[in-house]
Design an enzyme around this catalytic site. Structure first.
Site, short mmCIF file in Angstrom:
data_model
loop_
_atom_site.label_atom_id
_atom_site.label_comp_id
_atom_site.label_asym_id
_atom_site.label_seq_id
_atom_site.Cartn_x
_atom_site.Cartn_y
_atom_site.Cartn_z
N LYS A 15 12.96 39.78 -30.32
CA LYS A 15 13.49 39.29 -29.05
C LYS A 15 14.61 38.28 -29.26
CE LYS A 15 9.56 37.70 -27.39
NZ LYS A 15 8.57 38.08 -28.42
N ARG A 90 5.37 34.77 -19.76
CA ARG A 90 4.41 35.34 -20.71
C ARG A 90 3.06 35.61 -20.05
NH1 ARG A 90 6.74 33.48 -25.82
NH2 ARG A 90 5.46 33.89 -27.61
N ARG A 129 9.69 36.57 -42.14
CA ARG A 129 10.76 35.99 -41.33
C ARG A 129 11.15 34.59 -41.80
NH1 ARG A 129 10.11 36.06 -34.87
NH2 ARG A 129 8.24 34.78 -35.19
N ARG A 164 8.53 29.51 -39.88
CA ARG A 164 7.77 28.88 -38.80
C ARG A 164 6.33 28.68 -39.22
NH1 ARG A 164 8.92 32.03 -33.23
NH2 ARG A 164 6.72 31.55 -33.01
N ARG A 175 -1.79 35.46 -32.07
CA ARG A 175 -0.62 35.61 -31.19
C ARG A 175 -0.52 37.03 -30.64
NH1 ARG A 175 3.86 33.71 -35.09
NH2 ARG A 175 5.32 34.31 -33.46
P1 AMP Z 1 7.71 32.07 -29.50
O1 AMP Z 1 8.72 31.28 -30.24
O2 AMP Z 1 8.27 32.73 -28.28
O3 AMP Z 1 6.97 33.04 -30.39
O4 AMP Z 1 6.62 31.03 -28.96
C1 AMP Z 1 5.88 30.23 -29.85
C2 AMP Z 1 4.68 29.62 -29.15
O5 AMP Z 1 5.11 28.78 -28.07
C3 AMP Z 1 3.72 30.61 -28.54
O6 AMP Z 1 2.78 31.11 -29.47
C4 AMP Z 1 3.04 29.73 -27.47
O7 AMP Z 1 2.11 28.84 -28.06
C5 AMP Z 1 4.21 28.88 -26.97
N1 AMP Z 1 4.94 29.52 -25.85
C6 AMP Z 1 6.22 29.99 -25.86
N2 AMP Z 1 6.56 30.49 -24.68
C7 AMP Z 1 5.47 30.35 -23.86
C8 AMP Z 1 5.18 30.70 -22.51
N3 AMP Z 1 6.10 31.31 -21.73
N4 AMP Z 1 3.96 30.39 -22.03
C9 AMP Z 1 3.04 29.77 -22.78
N5 AMP Z 1 3.23 29.44 -24.07
C10 AMP Z 1 4.44 29.72 -24.62
#
Ligand code: AMP
Length: 221
Positions: A15, A90, A129, A164, A175
């Site tokens: 993404k 999400r 990654r 990360r 996740r």
């Molecule tokens: P990402 O970088 O998009 O993979 O997000 C990393 C982490 O941030 C996720 O595993 C969640 O803990 C939190 N997170 C990111 N976006 C959201 C969202 N829209 N709602 C809730 N938690 C989020």
């Protein structure tokens, strides 16, 4: 804010990479909710302290907090021409709240880009990654698929590449589970509105981010 794109798809589908290409091609800013949270954590702000535990576990940050943070970001002036939302909404509740917020501001979602990748490939992608630590760059590399020329160094800006904390096999499982139970139902929400564009992104079929981004640009014409 003219164009509002939403990137949907499991973690590790690309993404952020597709959003980065689209952002350059379309001249609109990409906003990643995960990046906002990670920045807050590294700066040890109040928000950072509140969300840290959720990110570490691979669980979602509670809806109300997430919605508040994103809506505040959406009102900032750099998003005048549009936005690519990477990682938000999400949950169906977040999607509904976003609809309300946009309609109150006379706007609506343009398209939802749903990236589909076989699960075996996702895990491999995530553990390999590496991301540029320069916040203005954030280029994503993959030690197998798309390695940097020099190990640990970003090709684009020379920044340090980092992994990360939640890109470990244990956290990925949680996740992915969170994705299937809480996020995947959003597909139906947007499909019913006629906004969903689902597309494969997979090395198996040699269809990676640049091709996907190209198709999206065509679709938007
Ligand atoms: P990402 O970088 O998009 O993979 O997000 C990393 C982490 O941030 C996720 O595993 C969640 O803990 C939190 N997170 C990111 N976006 C959201 C969202 N829209 N709602 C809730 N938690 C989020």
């Amino acid at each position: 804010m003219d164009m509002i794109l939403i990137m949907l798809g499991a973690p590790g589908t690309g993404k952020g990479t597709v959003a980065g290409i689209l952002s350059k091609e379309l001249g609109i800013v990409s906003v990643s909710s995960g990046d906002i949270f990670r920045k807050a954590i590294s700066e040890k702000t109040e928000l950072g302290k509140e969300v840290e535990g959720y990110l570490a576990k691979g669980a979602l940050v509670p809806d109300e907090l997430t919605i508040r943070v994103i809506e505040a970001r959406l009102l900032e002036p750099d998003l005048e021409n549009g936005v690519i939302l990477d990682g938000f909404p999400r949950t169906t509740h977040q999607a509904e709240e976003l609809e309300k917020f946009l309609s109150e501001n006379g706007k609506s979602v343009t398209k939802v880009i749903n990236l589909v990748t076989p699960e075996e490939e996702i895990v491999e992608r995530i553990v390999n990654r590496r991301i540029c630590s320069n916040q203005n760059c954030k280029t994503v590399f993959n030690m197998k698929l798309n390695p940097p020329k020099v190990t640990g160094v970003c090709d684009e800006c020379g920044g340090e590449l980092i992994q990360r904390k939640d890109d470990t096999e244990e956290v990925i499982k949680s996740r992915l589970n969170t994705y299937y139970t809480e996020t995947a139902p959003i597909e139906k929400f947007y499909e019913e509105k006629g906004l969903l564009y689902s597309t494969q992104i997979s090395q198996r079929v040699n269809r990676l981010a640049p091709e996907v981004a190209k198709d999206v640009v065509e679709l938007l014409k």
